[in-house]
Design a protein around this motif. Structure first.
Motif, PDB file in Angstrom:
ATOM      1  N   GLY A  42       0.804  -1.224   0.000  1.00 13.33           N
ATOM      2  CA  GLY A  42       0.000   0.000   0.000  1.00 13.33           C
ATOM      3  C   GLY A  42       0.839   1.277   0.000  1.00 13.33           C
ATOM      4  O   GLY A  42       2.057   1.250  -0.191  1.00 13.33           O
ATOM      5  N   LEU A  43       0.137   2.378   0.195  1.00 13.69           N
ATOM      6  CA  LEU A  43       0.755   3.701   0.096  1.00 13.69           C
ATOM      7  C   LEU A  43       1.208   4.232   1.452  1.00 13.69           C
ATOM      8  O   LEU A  43       0.605   3.928   2.484  1.00 13.69           O
ATOM      9  N   ARG A  44       2.244   5.066   1.419  1.00 18.55           N
ATOM     10  CA  ARG A  44       2.706   5.765   2.626  1.00 18.55           C
ATOM     11  C   ARG A  44       1.691   6.806   3.049  1.00 18.55           C
ATOM     12  O   ARG A  44       0.931   7.292   2.221  1.00 18.55           O
ATOM     13  N   ASP A  45       1.726   7.175   4.285  1.00 23.35           N
ATOM     14  CA  ASP A  45       0.851   8.236   4.814  1.00 23.35           C
ATOM     15  C   ASP A  45      -0.610   7.955   4.448  1.00 23.35           C
ATOM     16  O   ASP A  45      -1.348   8.853   4.047  1.00 23.35           O
ATOM     17  N   GLU A  46      -0.981   6.705   4.587  1.00 21.22           N
ATOM     18  CA  GLU A  46      -2.347   6.287   4.227  1.00 21.22           C
ATOM     19  C   GLU A  46      -3.298   6.582   5.396  1.00 21.22           C
ATOM     20  O   GLU A  46      -2.889   6.676   6.551  1.00 21.22           O
ATOM     21  N   SER A  47      -4.569   6.749   5.079  1.00 24.80           N
ATOM     22  CA  SER A  47      -5.597   6.816   6.135  1.00 24.80           C
ATOM     23  C   SER A  47      -6.679   5.810   5.774  1.00 24.80           C
ATOM     24  O   SER A  47      -6.719   5.300   4.655  1.00 24.80           O
ATOM     25  N   TRP A  48      -7.569   5.505   6.702  1.00 27.85           N
ATOM     26  CA  TRP A  48      -8.444   4.330   6.552  1.00 27.85           C
ATOM     27  C   TRP A  48      -9.900   4.659   6.851  1.00 27.85           C
ATOM     28  O   TRP A  48     -10.683   3.790   7.212  1.00 27.85           O
ATOM     29  N   ARG A  49     -10.277   5.927   6.693  1.00 31.71           N
ATOM     30  CA  ARG A  49     -11.609   6.352   7.137  1.00 31.71           C
ATOM     31  C   ARG A  49     -12.723   5.713   6.317  1.00 31.71           C
ATOM     32  O   ARG A  49     -13.762   5.337   6.854  1.00 31.71           O
ATOM     33  N   THR A  50     -12.522   5.590   5.000  1.00 32.47           N
ATOM     34  CA  THR A  50     -13.573   5.000   4.164  1.00 32.47           C
ATOM     35  C   THR A  50     -13.783   3.540   4.539  1.00 32.47           C
ATOM     36  O   THR A  50     -14.920   3.064   4.634  1.00 32.47           O
ATOM     37  N   MET A  51     -12.667   2.839   4.770  1.00 35.66           N
ATOM     38  CA  MET A  51     -12.767   1.420   5.130  1.00 35.66           C
ATOM     39  C   MET A  51     -13.551   1.248   6.440  1.00 35.66           C
ATOM     40  O   MET A  51     -14.440   0.392   6.530  1.00 35.66           O
ATOM     41  N   VAL A  52     -13.254   2.087   7.413  1.00 37.89           N
ATOM     42  CA  VAL A  52     -13.954   1.991   8.702  1.00 37.89           C
ATOM     43  C   VAL A  52     -15.447   2.275   8.497  1.00 37.89           C
ATOM     44  O   VAL A  52     -16.312   1.565   9.007  1.00 37.89           O
ATOM     45  N   ALA A  53     -15.728   3.288   7.690  1.00 36.00           N
ATOM     46  CA  ALA A  53     -17.134   3.636   7.438  1.00 36.00           C
ATOM     47  C   ALA A  53     -17.856   2.512   6.684  1.00 36.00           C
ATOM     48  O   ALA A  53     -19.010   2.200   6.976  1.00 36.00           O
ATOM     49  N   MET A  54     -17.147   1.900   5.718  1.00 32.44           N
ATOM     50  CA  MET A  54     -17.756   0.805   4.961  1.00 32.44           C
ATOM     51  C   MET A  54     -17.990  -0.411   5.858  1.00 32.44           C
ATOM     52  O   MET A  54     -18.994  -1.105   5.733  1.00 32.44           O
ATOM     53  N   ARG A  55     -17.068  -0.644   6.770  1.00 28.37           N
ATOM     54  CA  ARG A  55     -17.239  -1.781   7.680  1.00 28.37           C
ATOM     55  C   ARG A  55     -18.483  -1.607   8.542  1.00 28.37           C
ATOM     56  O   ARG A  55     -19.188  -2.556   8.845  1.00 28.37           O
ATOM     57  N   ARG A  56     -18.716  -0.333   8.917  1.00 28.99           N
ATOM     58  CA  ARG A  56     -19.911  -0.038   9.715  1.00 28.99           C
ATOM     59  C   ARG A  56     -21.165  -0.386   8.911  1.00 28.99           C
ATOM     60  O   ARG A  56     -22.138  -0.881   9.432  1.00 28.99           O
ATOM     61  N   LEU A  57     -21.100  -0.144   7.608  1.00 33.76           N
ATOM     62  CA  LEU A  57     -22.276  -0.375   6.765  1.00 33.76           C
ATOM     63  C   LEU A  57     -22.424  -1.828   6.337  1.00 33.76           C
ATOM     64  O   LEU A  57     -23.532  -2.347   6.252  1.00 33.76           O
ATOM     65  N   THR A  58     -21.293  -2.469   6.038  1.00 33.53           N
ATOM     66  CA  THR A  58     -21.367  -3.799   5.415  1.00 33.53           C
ATOM     67  C   THR A  58     -20.963  -4.931   6.345  1.00 33.53           C
ATOM     68  O   THR A  58     -21.279  -6.089   6.082  1.00 33.53           O
ATOM     69  N   GLY A  59     -20.226  -4.628   7.388  1.00 33.10           N
ATOM     70  CA  GLY A  59     -19.717  -5.656   8.293  1.00 33.10           C
ATOM     71  C   GLY A  59     -18.581  -6.463   7.666  1.00 33.10           C
ATOM     72  O   GLY A  59     -18.062  -7.393   8.267  1.00 33.10           O
ATOM     73  N   ASP A  60     -18.200  -6.067   6.473  1.00 37.31           N
ATOM     74  CA  ASP A  60     -17.166  -6.790   5.743  1.00 37.31           C
ATOM     75  C   ASP A  60     -15.800  -6.418   6.296  1.00 37.31           C
ATOM     76  O   ASP A  60     -15.397  -5.275   6.264  1.00 37.31           O
ATOM     77  N   GLU A  61     -15.068  -7.393   6.815  1.00 36.92           N
ATOM     78  CA  GLU A  61     -13.905  -7.077   7.636  1.00 36.92           C
ATOM     79  C   GLU A  61     -12.562  -7.430   7.029  1.00 36.92           C
ATOM     80  O   GLU A  61     -11.540  -6.969   7.490  1.00 36.92           O
ATOM     81  N   TRP A  62     -12.522  -8.305   6.024  1.00 41.07           N
ATOM     82  CA  TRP A  62     -11.249  -8.981   5.792  1.00 41.07           C
ATOM     83  C   TRP A  62     -10.288  -8.277   4.858  1.00 41.07           C
ATOM     84  O   TRP A  62      -9.090  -8.507   4.934  1.00 41.07           O
ATOM     85  N   PHE A  63     -10.773  -7.410   3.986  1.00 43.05           N
ATOM     86  CA  PHE A  63      -9.833  -6.779   3.051  1.00 43.05           C
ATOM     87  C   PHE A  63      -9.631  -5.317   3.417  1.00 43.05           C
ATOM     88  O   PHE A  63     -10.588  -4.589   3.662  1.00 43.05           O
ATOM     89  N   GLN A  64      -8.383  -4.884   3.449  1.00 41.69           N
ATOM     90  CA  GLN A  64      -8.099  -3.508   3.856  1.00 41.69           C
ATOM     91  C   GLN A  64      -7.832  -2.630   2.645  1.00 41.69           C
ATOM     92  O   GLN A  64      -6.981  -2.956   1.813  1.00 41.69           O
ATOM     93  N   LEU A  65      -8.545  -1.528   2.569  1.00 37.55           N
ATOM     94  CA  LEU A  65      -8.316  -0.575   1.481  1.00 37.55           C
ATOM     95  C   LEU A  65      -8.124   0.810   2.089  1.00 37.55           C
ATOM     96  O   LEU A  65      -9.004   1.315   2.793  1.00 37.55           O
ATOM     97  N   GLY A  66      -6.997   1.424   1.780  1.00 33.83           N
ATOM     98  CA  GLY A  66      -6.730   2.768   2.288  1.00 33.83           C
ATOM     99  C   GLY A  66      -7.456   3.818   1.456  1.00 33.83           C
ATOM    100  O   GLY A  66      -7.854   3.554   0.316  1.00 33.83           O
TER     101      GLY A  66
END
Ligand code: GDP
Length: 318
Positions: free
Chosen positions: A72-96
């Motif tokens: 992945g990329l340096r200086d990454e943040s993960w806000r969309t992934m956290v928000a998507m997890r809240r909506l979908t419960g899908d946990e296993w793949f990480q996307l910055g």
């Protein structure tokens, strides 16, 4: 090292291959290096086309990758992934968040009808890659892992199950209908080509899909230039990922020499780590040279040095 003349094609998977590709890009002029990426790990997630190996190489070439995390990329943040997890419960793949932009850009272009080769070139240019990066094919090929826990899609095996299932067989779905990217054919047929590098990538999951494409081995043979590989196995272990574990599961010794044997006649030269030097006698034969080098790439200097060692062996064999 003297300036290396001629052009190089490097076959690469993701993380290990990307490190050597970065080193090669440091030693060569932009038009001297073409990197060919495995695309059999590609998949769709959140309706986006994800090409993990292309992206690892792109980010490394553009010096945007996160060395510590290893992907992945340096200086990454993960806000969309956290928000998507809240909506979908899908946990296993990480996307910055920044990485998502790459997948959005690619998916939008593919939906407009652009080729993967064209969108990869656009990404390479906009992210600042110093050399050309080509997907191995335009067609869809998908690695399926047959294991003691059943048949798994590659990312299910690699990310969700953390490579824990015991692998029995690896299948590249779609490989029979797929063709080597015509742009790769052209690069291999270029009269200025002076060498082919097989990066220290996973031989079974990253390099095999490329070599299994119709026309690939023939195009490599027809190029008539030396082929040099670099071992991804150091001291019986993979630096990262399941290569050594896979070798045991596929009934091979987990050694650099076994990797050389696996590639067989394809190789004119093979580079193994200094700490495996006793395997040189086993690897070298009248048609195949073996050299040792400091092959663990921890920083830019060691990537550059391994690239210099690889190019030197190619020059010697030419
Ligand atoms: P993936 O698609 O992300 O798994 O990436 P690759 O197939 O390109 O790389 C995985 C392989 O790279 C593993 O087998 C590692 O042992 C190898 N690798 C990673 N870093 C290094 C390194 O610094 N030196 C060498 N020789 N191999 C490495």
């Amino acid at each position: 090292m003297q300036a290396f003349s001629g052009k190089i094609v490097a076959l690469s998977g993701g993380v290990g291959g990307a490190k050597l590709a970065r080193g090669l890009a440091e030693c060569l002029a932009p038009d001297q290096l073409t990197v060919v990426a495995n695309t059999a790990d590609d998949f769709d997630y959140w309706d986006l086309r994800i090409c993990p190996d292309i992206d690892s190489i792109l980010y490394a070439l553009a010096d945007l990758n996160d060395e510590e995390r290893g992907w992945g990329l340096r200086d990454e943040s993960w806000r969309t992934m956290v928000a998507m997890r809240r909506l979908t419960g899908d946990e296993w793949f990480q996307l910055g968040d920044q990485d998502l932009a790459t997948h959005l850009f690619r998916t939008m272009a593919l939906r407009r009808g652009e080729s993967l080769t064209a969108v990869t070139a656009a990404l390479a240019e906009r992210l600042g890659s110093p050399c050309r990066l080509l997907p191995m094919t335009e067609q869809s090929v998908a690695t399926r892992v047959h294991s003691d826990q059943g048949e798994l899609a590659f990312q299910e095996y690699f990310v969700r199950e953390r490579c824990e299932p015991k692998v029995e067989r690896i299948v590249f779905e779609g490989i029979d209908a797929a063709e080597l990217n015509p742009a790769v054919h052209e690069a291999l047929a270029d009269p200025a080509l002076t060498g082919i590098v097989i990066c220290p990538s996973n031989p079974f999951l990253s390099i095999d899909p490329i070599l299994s494409l119709r026309g690939c081995r023939e195009a490599i043979a027809a190029a008539g230039v030396p082929v040099v590989g670099v071992s991804p196995i150091i001291s019986g272990r993979a630096v990262k990922g399941p290569a050594a574990k896979l070798m045991e599961e596929l009934d091979m010794p987990n050694t650099a020499a076994a990797v050389a044997d696996y590639y067989g006649d394809l190789l004119d030269g093979f580079i193994i780590d200094d700490c495996d030097r006793e395997q040189c006698a086993q690897i070298a034969n009248p048609r195949r040279q073996c050299r040792t080098a400091q092959s663990l790439m921890r920083d830019l200097a060691s990537k550059r040095q391994l690239a210099v060692d690889t190019l030197s062996l190619l020059a010697e064999l030419h």
